[in-house]
Design a protein around this motif. Structure first.
Motif, mmCIF file in Angstrom:
data_model
loop_
_atom_site.group_PDB
_atom_site.id
_atom_site.type_symbol
_atom_site.label_atom_id
_atom_site.label_comp_id
_atom_site.label_asym_id
_atom_site.label_seq_id
_atom_site.Cartn_x
_atom_site.Cartn_y
_atom_site.Cartn_z
ATOM 1 N N GLN A 348 67.644 32.700 55.880
ATOM 2 C CA GLN A 348 67.601 32.020 54.374
ATOM 3 C C GLN A 348 68.483 30.990 54.228
ATOM 4 O O GLN A 348 68.377 30.050 53.300
ATOM 5 C CB GLN A 348 68.015 33.394 53.474
ATOM 6 C CG GLN A 348 66.934 34.402 53.708
ATOM 7 C CD GLN A 348 66.738 35.009 52.518
ATOM 8 O OE1 GLN A 348 66.767 34.646 51.416
ATOM 9 N NE2 GLN A 348 66.612 36.402 52.434
ATOM 10 N N GLN A 370 67.759 26.880 43.368
ATOM 11 C CA GLN A 370 67.300 27.788 44.491
ATOM 12 C C GLN A 370 67.795 29.369 43.694
ATOM 13 O O GLN A 370 66.710 30.276 44.097
ATOM 14 C CB GLN A 370 68.250 27.540 45.693
ATOM 15 C CG GLN A 370 67.701 26.465 46.453
ATOM 16 C CD GLN A 370 68.702 26.094 47.577
ATOM 17 O OE1 GLN A 370 69.731 26.738 47.659
ATOM 18 N NE2 GLN A 370 68.196 24.965 48.319
ATOM 19 N N ALA A 374 64.577 32.149 43.802
ATOM 20 C CA ALA A 374 64.825 33.555 44.378
ATOM 21 C C ALA A 374 64.680 34.735 43.562
ATOM 22 O O ALA A 374 63.948 35.678 43.961
ATOM 23 C CB ALA A 374 66.167 33.416 45.105
ATOM 24 N N THR A 377 60.983 35.024 42.428
ATOM 25 C CA THR A 377 60.168 35.350 43.219
ATOM 26 C C THR A 377 60.128 36.828 43.670
ATOM 27 O O THR A 377 59.098 37.452 43.798
ATOM 28 C CB THR A 377 60.695 34.534 44.671
ATOM 29 O OG1 THR A 377 60.514 33.284 44.437
ATOM 30 C CG2 THR A 377 59.523 34.950 45.960
ATOM 31 N N SER A 451 67.873 40.387 40.989
ATOM 32 C CA SER A 451 66.850 39.114 40.478
ATOM 33 C C SER A 451 66.042 39.691 39.731
ATOM 34 O O SER A 451 65.628 38.986 38.443
ATOM 35 C CB SER A 451 66.233 39.106 41.958
ATOM 36 O OG SER A 451 67.338 38.695 42.837
#
Length: 467
Positions: A348, A370, A374, A377, A451
């Motif tokens: 990563q 990014q 991330a 996703t 996230s």
């Protein structure tokens, strides 16, 4: 090794190894994209007709008009005929008729209305193909446009080789007015480098794009057009071209400008369709791909490309097995098998560094975009899993267009129940592994939890319908 330790190893391997290989491979391809050298054709474009097919269904009317305006400007450079194929209800037909009549004095434009739409988007494209008269065909979405050089250089390349069936331009996002579209634009720049520049440099097979590819009309007609049984018509067409011994080339200097979703709810629709479509093509066309007259390396890489969404399925199956084994065995298996976890972390970091380096982005710009991608996703795992599972079960999937423009702004309060369920599950797992003081597994679970929280907070309209 005990059965529980073996189960933990299998879980960690399923959870982290596919991701590790994916990030490492895409990092290497990103670096290799620097070796790309654009091919040039030997013959010039001499005014041959390019038939531009525009499939429409539920598109904002202003988008259709904007597309015709752009093509009218293009017609001063390129000889085009435009065929609008409508799958809209009858009440839209009068508007379409008036619009075409208005532009007909400045543009050679026709329309076809399908009273009984069949065969997904591919069915509309086949109607447009049968109505076309040009030597070359280009499929254009109403929210996209392209540089004229794609035709000028594309035709030159297509003339240079009998076995060359299509030429793909470089995708770029034209709308960067939201956090999501900005992150998607940043990510797309790198993905294009990997999937097109690097592949071209390595002489691997290039997949055509649904919009952004100039085709030889004769080749499309030889194949019988697009397969109306497949949802992801461009990937399917790519495999069918390879099976017949045809190639597709890429030109990096000619851009195709596309609109990215600005709302998470729109991106969900797109990603579920893509996940289903890619997996469906893999299952339906793997035999044809393996029998195609391309190199073994190209066959392997193409199969990996089509199976990219199954990585998400393996991730969550592996995560569930890892958590269950760790709780039952009293061991943090991500720490016990730290060599796998370490390789995952390194891949990563490598991916992030290579993406920043190849895009020549600033550290802040790179870190922000990014981080956004991330987070999004992880949340997108839900629609992706839904799409992959349906494809594996060979269930029928309805074709849903990605909401854009006015239709995207109206899409409020549709709910993200799957993402909320994922958040609850992650929170439960996090509390359990934290109580056991599994530091590494807690950090990974916490990262996934944050996230999903970030995604839901950033796009609240997709949850409760806020204006």
């Amino acid at each position: 090794m005990s059965p529980l330790d073996s189960t933990g190893l299998i879980g960690v391997a399923l959870f982290l190894l596919p991701q590790t290989l994916f990030f490492a491979f895409y990092s290497l391809l990103g670096l290799y994209s620097k070796r790309y050298s654009e091919k040039r054709g030997s013959e010039a474009y001499l005014g041959e007709t390019v038939s531009i097919i525009i499939p429409v269904k539920g598109e904002p009317p202003e988008y259709v008009e904007a597309a015709l305006k752009r093509l009218s400007e293009l017609s001063s450079t390129v000889n085009v005929e435009v065929i609008v194929v409508s799958d809209d209800p009858p009440e839209f037909l009068e508007y379409l008729r008036r619009l075409v009549d208005e532009w007909r004095g400045r543009l050679r434009v026709y329309y076809v209305w399908r009273s009984e739409p069949r065969g997904f988007r591919a069915g509309a494209l086949n109607v447009g193909l049968s109505a076309s008269t040009g030597e070359y065909v280009y499929v254009m979405d109403v929210d996209s446009f392209f540089d004229p050089c794609l035709v000028l250089r594309g035709v030159s390349l297509l003339k240079s080789s009998e076995r060359l069936a299509g030429v793909v331009g470089r995708w770029s996002v034209w709308n960067k007015g939201s956090r999501l579209s900005e992150a998607l634009a940043y990510n797309m720049e790198y993905v294009v480098n990997v999937l097109f520049k690097a592949r071209s440099a390595l002489s691997l097979d290039i997949f055509p794009l649904g919009t952004g590819t100039l085709f030889k009309a004769s080749v499309l007609k030889e194949l019988g057009g697009w397969d109306e049984e497949r949802l992801q018509d461009d990937m399917d067409l790519g495999v069918r071209l390879y099976r017949r011994g045809y190639r597709v080339e890429y030109v990096d200097s000619c851009r195709v400008y596309v609109e990215a979703p600005t709302r998470y709810s729109s991106l969900r629709v797109q990603q579920e369709r893509w996940a289903y479509g890619a997996t469906d093509v893999l299952l339906a066309r793997l035999g044809a791909l393996l029998r195609s007259p391309v190199s073994l390396v190209s066959k392997f890489e193409s199969a990996l490309f089509l199976s990219q969404y199954t990585v998400v399925l393996l991730l969550w199956v592996g995560f569930a097995v890892t958590v269950a084994a760790s709780l039952l065995g009293g061991v943090d298996y991500t720490a016990k098998y730290a060599f796998i976890t370490g390789a995952w972390l390194f891949s990563q970091a490598l991916f992030a560094a290579v993406e920043t380096y190849t895009l020549r982005a600033g550290l802040r710009e790179s870190a922000v975009n990014q981080g956004r991608m991330a987070a999004v996703t992880v949340a997108l795992s839900v629609p992706i899993l839904r799409g992959v599972t349906k494809a594996l079960a060979r269930a029928r999937q309805e074709y849903k267009r990605t909401p854009k423009g006015l239709f995207e702004r109206r899409l409020r309060g549709k709910g993200v129940s799957g993402e909320l369920a994922l958040l609850v599950a992650l929170a439960v797992v996090l509390s359990l592994v934290a109580l056991r003081r599994y530091v590494l597994l807690s950090l990974i679970t916490g990262m996934y939890t944050v996230s999903v929280v970030y995604t839901l907070i950033r796009w609240p309209r997709d949850i409760i319908g806020l204006k």
